[in-house]
Design an enzyme around this catalytic site. Structure first.
Site, PDB file in Angstrom:
ATOM      1  CB  SER A  51      54.122 -30.061   7.531  1.00  0.00           C
ATOM      2  OG  SER A  51      55.522 -29.945   7.408  1.00  0.00           O
TER       3      SER A  51
ATOM      4  CD  GLU B 153       2.247 -14.167 -30.260  1.00  0.00           C
ATOM      5  OE1 GLU B 153       2.422 -14.498 -31.444  1.00  0.00           O
ATOM      6  OE2 GLU B 153       2.515 -13.037 -29.820  1.00  0.00           O
TER       7      GLU B 153
END
Length: 782
Positions: free
Chosen positions: A462, A186
Site C-alpha cells: 500500500s 630507536e
C-alpha cells in the site's frame, strides 16, 4: 718505490697458497652473491613501491552543521563528536577535543577543506536546550556565530575496487615530535648510516655481554622495516644476512624520508582479535580514539615506546608497565631537547587516557559505500581511486546512520521469535535536498554482503497508494480530498479466465467514504475504483517518469503489485517530501585532489515544482494516516509533535512490511521481510513503522507543518456527501482543498439532517462486500 717492490714480492710468494681461496671467493661472488643480491633487489623494490607510493582515496561523512535553531540533542551531538574522533578531555583546548558543562559544550574543531570551501580550526561554545541548538558562540570572544561546521569523520578508504581496513599517512602529516622521537629512541644515527649501523651493533653487543642477557638492540629503523616487510622472526644467521643485505639495498634505492614514511605506516603496534594494528595512524585511533595529528606528547611517547614490544607494553593489559615505559621515553625526549622540562613534568604526570573499547578503522557502512561507488565510477576509474590521493566528501550523517541501524536492531529484537529469519533495510534522506543520509542493507550492521536497500526488489504493497491519489488530485476539477469514494467489491476476470477479487483488510466495504479517509485507512477497494477512473496508463506514466521499468499493467498495480528496492521507493517519496520537486538521490557532495582543489562537485539543481497543490493535499492526507489511520501509533506517541506524513505497506500474505514517512527535515523508508520470501506475520504497522518510530525517537528532526500549504484553504465538509457544511453540524470534518475549486454553497445542519433521515447522500450506497478470497499474488491492504 721500494715498498711497492716488496709488496709485489710478497704477493708473488703468497699467491700459490691464496690462489685457490681467491678463485673460490670470486666464484661465490659472481656465481651466487651477485645473482642472489639481484633477486633480493627486485623483491625489495617491488614490495616497497607497492607499499609506499600508491596513495588511496579517503572517504568522509558530511561536516556537522551547528547553528541556532538546528534540531539537536546532547546524545546526538556527543555521538557525532565521538564518531568524528573528538575526545572528551575535560578541557576542550586541544584541537579535536570537547568538554561539557551542563547544557554547554566547548568544542575545539580541527578545521577541514571540502568541496564547499571548508573552515579553519576554531574553539566554539554550543548551548543546547529544548531539543535544538540554542546558540553558537566563539569560545574566546563570546561573539555569536551564525553557522559553524565540525570537520567530517573519515568513514572509508578505497584502494581501487577494493576497500581495506588500514590508514595511510604522508610523512608531512605526521607530528614532528613523533618523527624525531622515534629516531631518538630507536635509531639516533638514522640520518647518517647506510642501512646497518656497525657502531650501534658494537655498543649493543658490549652492553648485552656486560649484562649477561639482551638489554639493548643494535638494529636500525631500516632493518626493523625490512624485518616487518620481508622476513620471518627466526633468529638464525641466514635471516640476519638477508636483513643486512636488504637494508643496504633499501637505503641505496630510496631516500630516508620514504623509508621513514613506510616505517610509520607499517610498524606493528598491537592486535585486536585476528587483526593486527599496523602503523601509528591506526594505533592512534585504536588506543586513543583520535587522529594521529591530534596526539599529545605523552600519547606519542607511549606509541613510540610500544615499538619495543607491543604485547609486553600493551596499555590495556599492562597499564603500569606501559606507564613506566612511556615515562622513560619522555625522559629521552627531554634529553634530546625535543620537549622542555615543563612539558616533561606535565606529560609524565598525565594518565594513560586509553579509550576503553578501541576499534580499528574499518568499513562501517558498506551499504552506503555501495551507493557512493555507483555514483562516482562514471567519473573516476579504479586507478584514480587507488593512486589518485583523492578525498571524497559524502552526504552521510553519522547520527542518522547509527540510529537507523539501532532502530532495526531494537525492532527485530522486540519482535521475539517473530523476528527470527527476518531481514531489514532502510534509506534516510534530507527531505528537501535528496541527500542520502543513511543506508542500511542488512539487519546486521556492517554486513558487507547482499545490499537489500539497493538490490532487493520486493512488492511495495500500500505504499503505492499515495501516488494513485496524487494523480487523481492533480485533476482538481474532478477530485479533491472530500470526493466521495466507491468502496464496493471488485471482481475482475483475468486473461486466464480466473477472477481477481481483492478485499479490504477488514473484509468489509465502507459507505459513505471520502477520499482522505480512504487513504488514511488504506482501503483497497476504494483505491482500485479510483485508479480505474483515473486510468492505469496515466498512473503508469507517472511512475515511469521516475525511471521505474517493468511496471505491472494490471489493476493490481493500484494496491502495490510493483517490485521496488527501498532506494527506488525512497526516490518516489522524495518527490512528496520535497514539495513536488523531482530530485535525484545523491550520496556524494564532491571530490578533492591531493592538493585540496575541488575537481568534481555533485550538485542537484531543483527545477520548478510540479503539481504542488496536489502534492500538498496528498501530504496532508498522509499526515492523517499518522493521526488516525493505519499509522496511528505515531499520532498516539510522543512523536505526534512531528506531524509526520507517512504510509504503511504490507504485501500479500504479510511477506513484506514497509513504512515510508517524512518530517519537515528527514525522509525515511524501512522494509522488513525474509530472503526466502516466506510470510513474516508482520503488517506495515508492526514492522517498518516500529523501526521508523524508534529512529525518530532519537534522531533530532524538524516537525512538518500541520497547516495546509500555499494554494490551499481549509473547508468544513459533510463526510456523508462531500459537500461544504457548517462547522457546528454533527460529524462535520475539515479538509484542505485547492482554493476556489469547491463550491461555496454550504449545506445547513437542518437539510443535512433531512438527508440523513431519507437515506443520506445523493450517491447510491455501494453493494455489500463479497466474501470471495483475494486472488493469489494480490497485495494486502495496509
Amino acid at each position: 718505490m721500494a715498498l711497492m717492490t716488496r709488496t709485489r714480492e710478497l704477493a708473488r710468494r703468497c699467491w700459490p697458497w691464496l690462489r685457490i681461496p681467491f678463485w673460490i671467493g670470486m666464484g661465490l661472488l659472481f656465481g651466487f652473491v651477485l645473482p642472489y643480491t639481484l633477486v633480493l633487489n627486485k623483491r625489495v623494490q617491488d614490495r616497497f613501491n607497492e607499499l609506499v607510493f600508491a596513495v588511496p582515496t579517503k572517504v568522509y561523512a558530511r561536516p556537522l552543521p551547528l547553528a541556532a535553531g538546528t534540531p539537536m540533542t546532547p546524545a546526538a551531538l556527543e555521538l557525532e563528536l565521538t564518531f568524528a574522533g573528538y575526545s572528551n578531555d575535560g578541557k576542550g583546548q586541544v584541537a579535536g577535543s570537547w568538554v561539557k558543562q551542563g547544557a554547554r559544550y566547548t568544542i575545539a574543531s580541527r578545521g577541514y577543506a571540502g568541496p564547499d570551501g571548508g573552515e579553519l580550526p576554531k574553539r566554539i561554545r554550543v548551548t543546547l536546550g529544548r531539543g535544538s541548538v540554542q546558540s553558537v558562540q566563539d569560545a574566546a570572544s563570546g561573539k555569536p556565530i551564525e553557522l559553524a561546521h565540525l570537520d567530517p569523520a573519515r568513514i572509508a578508504t578505497l584502494y581501487g575496487a577494493s576497500q581495506e581496513e588500514r590508514r595511510f599517512v604522508r610523512l608531512a602529516d605526521v607530528p614532528p615530535l613523533l618523527v624525531s622521537g622515534l629516531q631518538a629512541v630507536e635509531d639516533r644515527d638514522f640520518n647518517h648510516h647506510i642501512g646497518i649501523d656497525v657502531s650501534a651493533i658494537a655498543r649493543a653487543a658490549f652492553a648485552n655481554l656486560r649484562a649477561g642477557h639482551t638489554v639493548q638492540g643494535g638494529s636500525t629503523l631500516t632493518q626493523q622495516l625490512v624485518r616487518n616487510l620481508f622476513l620471518s622472526r627466526d633468529q638464525n644467521l641466514a635471516r640476519k644476512i638477508n636483513e643486512a643485505l636488504m637494508s643496504l639495498l633499501l637505503e641505496a634505492h630510496y631516500s630516508k624520508g620514504r623509508i621513514l614514511e613506510a616505517y610509520v605506516n607499517d610498524v606493528f603496534l598491537g592486535q585486536q582479535g585476528g587483526q593486527a594494528v599496523h602503523g601509528f595512524a591506526a594505533a592512534s585511533e585504536f588506543y586513543f580514539g583520535r587522529r594521529l595529528e591530534d596526539l599529545r606528547p605523552q600519547e606519542i611517547a607511549l606509541l613510540v615506546g610500544m615499538v619495543k614490544g607491543p604485547s609486553y607494553y600493551d596499555p590495556r593489559r599492562s597499564p603500569q608497565r606501559a606507564l613506566t615505559r612511556r615515562n622513560l621515553v619522555l625522559q629521552e625526549f627531554f634529553e634530546t631537547n625535543l620537549i622542555s622540562a615543563g612539558q616533561l613534568n606535565a606529560a609524565q604526570a598525565a594518565p594513560l587516557d586509553i579509550v576503553k573499547n578501541g576499534q580499528l578503522p574499518h568499513n562501517r557502512f558498506p551499504a552506503f559505500m555501495d551507493l557512493v561507488r555507483k555514483q562516482i565510477t562514471a567519473d573516476f576509474d579504479e586507478q584514480a581511486l587507488r593512486e589518485g590521493n583523492l578525498s571524497i566528501f559524502t552526504t552521510l550523517d553519522p547520527a542518522a546512520q547509527l540510529y537507523t541501524e539501532q532502530a532495526i536492531t531494537s525492532t527485530l529484537k522486540g519482535l521475539g521469535k517473530r523476528g527470527d529469519g527476518v531481514q531489514a533495510a532502510a534509506v534516510v534522506t534530507d527531505a528537501h535536498s535528496g541527500s542520502v543520509l543513511a543506508v542500511v542493507g542488512s539487519k546486521t550492521p556492517g554486513d558487507p554482503g547482499f545490499n537489500r536497500a539497493l538490490d532487493s526488489r520486493r512488492p511495495i504493497g500500500s505504499t503505492i497508494k499515495p501516488f494513485v491519489y496524487l494523480v487523481a488530485l492533480a485533476q482538481p476539477e474532478r477530485w479533491n480530498l472530500a470526493s466521495m469514494m466507491d468502496d464496493s467489491p471488485v471482481s475482475m476476470r483475468q486473461p486466464d479466465g480466473s477472477y481477481w477479487t481483492p478485499q479490504n483488510d477488514d473484509h468489509r466495504s465502507h459507505d459513505p467514504l471520502i477520499m482522505v479517509d480512504a487513504l488514511a485507512h488504506s482501503w483497497n477497494l476504494a483505491t482500485i475504483h479510483l485508479g480505474l477512473q483515473v486510468g492505469l496508463p496515466r498512473i503508469q506514466a507517472f511512475l515511469k517518469s521516475f525511471g521505474i521499468g517493468d511496471i505491472n499493467p494490471s489493476p493490481s498495480l493500484l494496491i502495490g503489485a510493483l517490485d521496488l528496492a527501498p532506494l527506488q521507493l525512497t526516490q518516489l517519496y522524495q518527490y512528496l517530501a520535497a514539495d513536488g520537486h523531482a530530485l535525484p538521490l545523491v550520496a556524494v557532495r564532491g571530490v578533492l585532489d591531493g592538493n585540496g582543489r575541488t575537481i568534481k562537485r555533485y550538485q542537484v539543481q531543483g527545477g520548478r515544482g510540479e503539481y504542488q497543490e496536489a502534492v500538498r493535499l496528498t501530504t496532508w492526507a498522509m499526515q492523517q494516516v499518522a493521526e488516525y489511520g493505519t499509522a496511528s501509533a505515531l499520532g498516539n506517541s510522543a512523536l505526534a509533535s512531528l506531524h509526520a506524513a507517512g504510509k504503511t505497506g504490507t504485501s500479500n500474505d504479510m511477506r513484506d512490511s514497509w513504512f515510508a514517512g517524512f518530517t519537515g527535515e528527514h525522509l525515511a523508508v524501512f522494509w522488513m521481510g525474509r530472503d526466502d520470501n516466506k510470510p513474516t506475520t508482520l503488517f506495515g504497522a508492526s514492522g517498518g513503522l516500529r523501526a521508523w518510530r524508534d529512529l525518530f525517537a532519537k534522531l533530532p528532526s524538524r516537525p512538518l507543518s500541520a497547516a495546509p500549504g500555499e494554494g490551499l484553504e481549509m473547508a468544513w465538509i459533510n463526510p456523508a456527501s462531500g459537500r461544504r457544511t457548517e462547522p457546528q453540524c454533527e460529524g462535520a470534518q475539515q479538509v484542505p482543498v485547492i482554493a476556489g475549486t469547491l463550491s461555496a454553497d454550504a449545506e445547513g445542519c437542518f437539510w443535512q439532517g433531512i438527508q440523513s433521515l431519507f437515506g443520506g447522500s445523493d450517491n447510491p450506497p455501494p453493494p455489500a462486500a463479497g466474501a470471495a478470497p483475494a486472488a493469489p499474488g494480490a497485495p494486502s491492504g495496509n
